[in-house]
Design a protein around this motif. Structure first.
Motif, PDB file in Angstrom:
ATOM      1  N   LEU A 149       0.400  -1.345   0.006  1.00 42.17           N
ATOM      2  CA  LEU A 149       0.048   0.155   0.364  1.00 42.17           C
ATOM      3  C   LEU A 149       1.317   0.635  -0.195  1.00 42.17           C
ATOM      4  O   LEU A 149       0.355   2.157  -1.163  1.00 42.17           O
ATOM      5  N   SER A 150       2.002   1.124   0.767  1.00 42.32           N
ATOM      6  CA  SER A 150       2.469   2.297   0.589  1.00 42.32           C
ATOM      7  C   SER A 150       3.210   2.685  -0.463  1.00 42.32           C
ATOM      8  O   SER A 150       3.677   3.798  -1.007  1.00 42.32           O
ATOM      9  N   MET A 151       3.406   2.202  -1.077  1.00 39.31           N
ATOM     10  CA  MET A 151       4.429   1.602  -2.418  1.00 39.31           C
ATOM     11  C   MET A 151       3.478   2.247  -3.401  1.00 39.31           C
ATOM     12  O   MET A 151       3.586   3.323  -4.593  1.00 39.31           O
ATOM     13  N   LEU A 152       2.281   1.501  -3.466  1.00 37.09           N
ATOM     14  CA  LEU A 152       1.574   2.052  -4.426  1.00 37.09           C
ATOM     15  C   LEU A 152       0.669   3.608  -4.531  1.00 37.09           C
ATOM     16  O   LEU A 152       0.491   4.229  -5.269  1.00 37.09           O
ATOM     17  N   ALA A 153       1.061   4.004  -3.427  1.00 36.59           N
ATOM     18  CA  ALA A 153       0.699   5.392  -2.697  1.00 36.59           C
ATOM     19  C   ALA A 153       1.471   6.878  -3.457  1.00 36.59           C
ATOM     20  O   ALA A 153       1.448   7.482  -3.778  1.00 36.59           O
ATOM     21  N   LEU A 154       3.023   5.876  -2.296  1.00 32.87           N
ATOM     22  CA  LEU A 154       3.501   6.903  -3.069  1.00 32.87           C
ATOM     23  C   LEU A 154       4.322   6.656  -4.221  1.00 32.87           C
ATOM     24  O   LEU A 154       4.544   8.084  -5.635  1.00 32.87           O
ATOM     25  N   GLY A 155       4.104   5.624  -5.187  1.00 31.57           N
ATOM     26  CA  GLY A 155       4.315   5.525  -6.453  1.00 31.57           C
ATOM     27  C   GLY A 155       4.005   6.477  -7.441  1.00 31.57           C
ATOM     28  O   GLY A 155       3.954   6.379  -8.139  1.00 31.57           O
ATOM     29  N   GLY A 156       2.358   5.714  -7.153  1.00 29.96           N
ATOM     30  CA  GLY A 156       0.972   6.380  -7.927  1.00 29.96           C
ATOM     31  C   GLY A 156       0.972   7.477  -7.976  1.00 29.96           C
ATOM     32  O   GLY A 156       0.960   8.346  -9.072  1.00 29.96           O
ATOM     33  N   LEU A 157       1.436   8.310  -6.980  1.00 35.70           N
ATOM     34  CA  LEU A 157       0.877   9.914  -6.594  1.00 35.70           C
ATOM     35  C   LEU A 157       2.718  10.700  -7.431  1.00 35.70           C
ATOM     36  O   LEU A 157       1.906  11.420  -8.088  1.00 35.70           O
ATOM     37  N   ALA A 158       3.614  10.130  -7.260  1.00 32.81           N
ATOM     38  CA  ALA A 158       4.770  10.583  -7.999  1.00 32.81           C
ATOM     39  C   ALA A 158       4.187  10.518  -9.480  1.00 32.81           C
ATOM     40  O   ALA A 158       4.892  11.154 -10.287  1.00 32.81           O
ATOM     41  N   ALA A 159       4.223   9.405  -9.866  1.00 33.44           N
ATOM     42  CA  ALA A 159       3.674   8.970 -11.244  1.00 33.44           C
ATOM     43  C   ALA A 159       2.872   9.615 -11.985  1.00 33.44           C
ATOM     44  O   ALA A 159       2.541  10.002 -12.964  1.00 33.44           O
ATOM     45  N   GLY A 160       2.002   9.917 -11.040  1.00 33.20           N
ATOM     46  CA  GLY A 160       0.330  11.036 -11.693  1.00 33.20           C
ATOM     47  C   GLY A 160       0.658  12.078 -12.310  1.00 33.20           C
ATOM     48  O   GLY A 160       0.203  12.848 -12.638  1.00 33.20           O
ATOM     49  N   ILE A 161       1.560  12.498 -11.053  1.00 31.54           N
ATOM     50  CA  ILE A 161       1.600  14.051 -11.058  1.00 31.54           C
ATOM     51  C   ILE A 161       2.877  14.087 -12.588  1.00 31.54           C
ATOM     52  O   ILE A 161       2.988  15.060 -13.390  1.00 31.54           O
ATOM     53  N   LYS A 162       3.923  13.376 -12.748  1.00 28.27           N
ATOM     54  CA  LYS A 162       4.515  13.440 -14.165  1.00 28.27           C
ATOM     55  C   LYS A 162       3.408  13.496 -15.272  1.00 28.27           C
ATOM     56  O   LYS A 162       3.950  13.958 -15.921  1.00 28.27           O
ATOM     57  N   GLU A 163       2.909  12.256 -15.167  1.00 29.00           N
ATOM     58  CA  GLU A 163       1.594  12.203 -15.935  1.00 29.00           C
ATOM     59  C   GLU A 163       0.901  13.632 -16.785  1.00 29.00           C
ATOM     60  O   GLU A 163       0.810  13.730 -17.635  1.00 29.00           O
ATOM     61  N   LEU A 164       0.453  13.838 -15.312  1.00 35.15           N
ATOM     62  CA  LEU A 164      -0.523  15.009 -15.554  1.00 35.15           C
ATOM     63  C   LEU A 164       0.578  16.451 -15.825  1.00 35.15           C
ATOM     64  O   LEU A 164       0.018  17.366 -16.630  1.00 35.15           O
ATOM     65  N   ALA A 165       1.543  16.574 -15.718  1.00 31.55           N
ATOM     66  CA  ALA A 165       2.895  17.212 -16.043  1.00 31.55           C
ATOM     67  C   ALA A 165       2.605  17.735 -17.142  1.00 31.55           C
ATOM     68  O   ALA A 165       3.150  17.899 -17.982  1.00 31.55           O
ATOM     69  N   ALA A 166       3.306  16.329 -17.870  1.00 29.92           N
ATOM     70  CA  ALA A 166       3.443  16.067 -19.243  1.00 29.92           C
ATOM     71  C   ALA A 166       2.616  15.924 -20.317  1.00 29.92           C
ATOM     72  O   ALA A 166       2.847  17.034 -21.695  1.00 29.92           O
ATOM     73  N   ALA A 167       1.269  15.398 -19.788  1.00 31.19           N
ATOM     74  CA  ALA A 167       0.153  15.330 -20.907  1.00 31.19           C
ATOM     75  C   ALA A 167      -0.795  16.452 -20.262  1.00 31.19           C
ATOM     76  O   ALA A 167      -1.745  15.580 -21.183  1.00 31.19           O
ATOM     77  N   GLY A 168      -1.271  16.859 -19.829  1.00 33.02           N
ATOM     78  CA  GLY A 168      -2.522  17.144 -18.956  1.00 33.02           C
ATOM     79  C   GLY A 168      -3.075  16.573 -18.265  1.00 33.02           C
ATOM     80  O   GLY A 168      -2.665  15.197 -18.069  1.00 33.02           O
ATOM     81  N   LEU A 202      -5.784   9.180  -8.288  1.00 31.23           N
ATOM     82  CA  LEU A 202      -6.555   8.583  -7.957  1.00 31.23           C
ATOM     83  C   LEU A 202      -6.613   7.283  -6.833  1.00 31.23           C
ATOM     84  O   LEU A 202      -6.765   6.807  -5.789  1.00 31.23           O
ATOM     85  N   LEU A 203      -5.382   6.360  -7.698  1.00 24.64           N
ATOM     86  CA  LEU A 203      -4.880   5.082  -7.235  1.00 24.64           C
ATOM     87  C   LEU A 203      -4.305   5.373  -5.865  1.00 24.64           C
ATOM     88  O   LEU A 203      -3.916   5.262  -5.250  1.00 24.64           O
ATOM     89  N   ALA A 204      -2.838   6.714  -5.989  1.00 26.24           N
ATOM     90  CA  ALA A 204      -2.709   6.783  -5.258  1.00 26.24           C
ATOM     91  C   ALA A 204      -3.176   6.877  -3.459  1.00 26.24           C
ATOM     92  O   ALA A 204      -2.804   6.657  -2.909  1.00 26.24           O
ATOM     93  N   GLY A 205      -4.572   7.923  -3.925  1.00 22.68           N
ATOM     94  CA  GLY A 205      -5.453   8.820  -3.399  1.00 22.68           C
ATOM     95  C   GLY A 205      -5.590   6.896  -2.239  1.00 22.68           C
ATOM     96  O   GLY A 205      -5.527   7.589  -0.790  1.00 22.68           O
ATOM     97  N   LEU A 206      -6.431   6.508  -3.109  1.00 22.93           N
ATOM     98  CA  LEU A 206      -6.982   5.470  -2.670  1.00 22.93           C
ATOM     99  C   LEU A 206      -6.431   4.261  -1.751  1.00 22.93           C
ATOM    100  O   LEU A 206      -6.032   4.234  -0.033  1.00 22.93           O
ATOM    101  N   ALA A 207      -5.092   3.980  -1.861  1.00 27.44           N
ATOM    102  CA  ALA A 207      -3.766   3.657  -1.604  1.00 27.44           C
ATOM    103  C   ALA A 207      -2.986   3.887  -0.157  1.00 27.44           C
ATOM    104  O   ALA A 207      -2.916   3.344   1.034  1.00 27.44           O
ATOM    105  N   GLY A 208      -3.503   5.596   0.128  1.00 27.04           N
ATOM    106  CA  GLY A 208      -3.031   6.374   0.878  1.00 27.04           C
ATOM    107  C   GLY A 208      -4.368   5.198   1.669  1.00 27.04           C
ATOM    108  O   GLY A 208      -3.941   5.933   3.301  1.00 27.04           O
ATOM    109  N   TRP A 209      -5.015   6.481   1.764  1.00 27.36           N
ATOM    110  CA  TRP A 209      -6.522   6.014   2.365  1.00 27.36           C
ATOM    111  C   TRP A 209      -5.959   4.809   3.448  1.00 27.36           C
ATOM    112  O   TRP A 209      -6.800   4.414   5.075  1.00 27.36           O
ATOM    113  N   LEU A 210      -5.865   3.621   2.688  1.00 25.49           N
ATOM    114  CA  LEU A 210      -5.492   1.786   3.565  1.00 25.49           C
ATOM    115  C   LEU A 210      -4.598   2.203   3.838  1.00 25.49           C
ATOM    116  O   LEU A 210      -5.052   1.705   4.704  1.00 25.49           O
TER     117      LEU A 210
END
Length: 511
Positions: free
Chosen positions: A219-238, A248-256
């Motif tokens: 869960l910690s890996m999904l939260a941290l990795g998902g957040l970092a990868a998501g921010i990268k994707e949003l910055a690159a592709a909008g 959203l996956l990072a947020g759910l994993a972080g909550w769990l």
């Protein structure tokens, strides 16, 4: 015997033992991986133009070459810090050093951008074992608060200086060797660690760690990795579905993860620490400081080489005053906080970094090489002092047995800062560059397309292209400086936010 004599005797008996020469020797050994990991975050900045020519990466791949390392590192730090608490922090350090050196040697000879990105990711995996181990070991070696504060100051200074000196090291090596040489430095740095650490560094672990929690680790890996990868994707592709989905996956994993940590008998992370203003505020100051540092280095190193046209070694030397300022600030602030409130000291220090970004924003396209040197010195002065104080506050907020987990969170803030620095500030720079680039009429379509990708691409395709190439290159340089102005304003806002956080959460946290 007087009451005063009795009180002094009790204080002397209960005071923690002071560290001797062996402990300071251990500190010197532990600085080796700290310097190496931090250098690896930014050393590629000066190599990007050469890599762009040799491997021809796209703009997205260029960012991934920088960020793959920090992304994997940030994803695994909490898990690795927890693992070190259980199996032994020194043991994990030695395992990580071996893997780091091996994959660094492989990265040095990567023939394609894809393989270089993969090697950087593998280096990040082993790098995640190094940093939490070093800071946690300091907590067990230096029991006296003043000695520990100095040791942490040296640790934080080494990390900050490594990050700032990375481009300088890269510049010196690139002036004489192939770009892969910046990876090969890992081998001579880590071999002494593997030899000396077993002799000088005692093993340290949590005496009552509880069972390993594989669900919590995932869960910690999904939260941290998902957040970092998501921010990268949003910055690159909008706002594309993949980036939104990852966040959203990072947020759910972080909550769990938080929910699980509150319920299990032996949590891998005490989430209650985040309710302590000293702990959470210091983490946020670390995060914002590293965003500012890595973002600054990302665009300034390119400006010096591709806009000013400076040779790589000359460009690297421009940053030397900033590195010196960072070293002095990190060490001298140890004395300052003996008589000044730590929170106030952090606010004043960050004001210097705010001035650095403000200076670049005001000078804009007219910024000189001297202006860049002065602004980086101001930035280094502020960040060097602020990070020393914040790291000491983080370690002081937790019991020694949990030093590994706390250190991992501190390192997570560092690495997320490195990812966000190049992703957000670098992404903003790229977006403004592309939006403001005016391709001269009559430019060859292939040249125009390369120039729209990156400034490095524009330099590569316009070399020897005659007057048409010179006009396109001039347009690309003007567009790049527009991006630098926008990025500098954003960096100033980040520093202002860090000052507010420090003022509200770190005051009154001294001895």
């Amino acid at each position: 015997m007087t009451n005063e004599d009795t009180t002094d005797g009790i204080a002397a008996a209960t005071a923690p033992p002071r560290a001797g020469a062996r402990a300071w020797g251990a500190l010197a050994v532990l600085m080796l991986p700290v310097l190496l990991v931090s250098i690896d975050i930014t050393a590629l900045n000066f190599a990007l133009p050469e890599i762009a020519i040799a491997l021809q990466p796209s703009a997205a791949q260029q960012l991934w070459i920088i960020d793959a390392y920090s992304l994997v590192l940030a994803t695994l730090l909490v898990a690795m810090g927890n693992l070190g608490d259980r199996i032994g922090r020194r043991r994990l350090l030695l395992i990580g050093a071996t893997g780091f050196a091996a994959f660094s040697a492989l990265a040095a000879f990567a023939p394609t951008a894809e393989l270089l990105i993969a090697a950087r990711a593998a280096i990040g995996f082993f790098g995640a074992t190094l940093m939490p181990s070093t800071l946690a070991l300091l907590r067990s070696i230096f029991l006296d608060r003043r000695q520990r504060r100095l040791a942490v100051a040296i640790w934080a200074t080494a990390f900050s200086v490594g990050s700032a000196a990375g481009p300088i090291v890269g510049g010196v090596l690139l002036a004489h060797f192939h770009w892969g040489a910046i990876f090969l430095i890992a081998v001579p740095v880590l071999v002494p660690l593997l030899v000396l650490a077993p002799l000088l560094v005692d093993e340290s672990r949590d005496p009552a760690p509880g069972p390993i929690d594989p669900i919590g680790i995932v869960l910690s890996m999904l939260a941290l990795g998902g957040l970092a990868a998501g921010i990268k994707e949003l910055a690159a592709a909008g706002a594309d579905p993949l980036g939104i989905g990852l966040v959203l996956l990072a947020g759910l994993a972080g909550w769990l993860f938080v929910r699980r940590m509150r319920r299990v008998a032996s949590p891998m992370l005490d989430v209650g620490l985040f309710r302590v203003p000293q702990f959470s505020g210091a983490l946020l100051v670390n995060l914002l400081s590293v965003v500012a540092l890595t973002g600054f280095l990302f665009f300034v190193t390119q400006h010096l080489q591709l806009v000013e046209g400076m040779p790589v070694l000359d460009a690297a030397l421009v940053l030397v005053p900033g590195v010196v300022a960072m070293i002095l600030a990190g060490l001298l602030v140890v004395r300052v906080v003996r008589s000044v409130d730590p929170g106030v000291a952090v606010v004043v220090a960050l004001g210097s970094s705010l001035a650095a970004y403000g200076m670049l924003a005001v000078l804009g396209e007219n910024v000189s090489v001297l202006g860049i040197a002065v602004s980086f010195a101001l930035l280094g002065l502020g960040i060097g002092a602020a990070e020393t104080i914040s790291n000491d506050l983080i370690l002081s907020a937790v019991p020694p047995a949990k030093a590994g987990a706390a250190s991992a969170l501190s390192e997570t803030a560092y690495e997320f800062g490195a990812v966000l620095g190049t992703t957000l500030l670098g992404g903003l720079l790229t977006a403004v560059y592309r939006a403001t680039l005016v391709v001269p009429a009559g430019t060859d379509a292939a040249m125009a397309q390369a120039a729209r990708e990156t400034l490095g691409g524009a330099v590569a395709v316009t070399d020897g292209a005659g007057p048409a190439g010179e006009r396109l290159l001039e347009a690309a340089r003007i567009a790049f400086d527009h991006g630098v102005i926008a990025t500098s304003i954003s960096g100033a806002v980040l520093m202002l936010l860090a000052m507010v956080v420090a003022w509200r959460s770190l005051r009154g946290t001294g001895d």
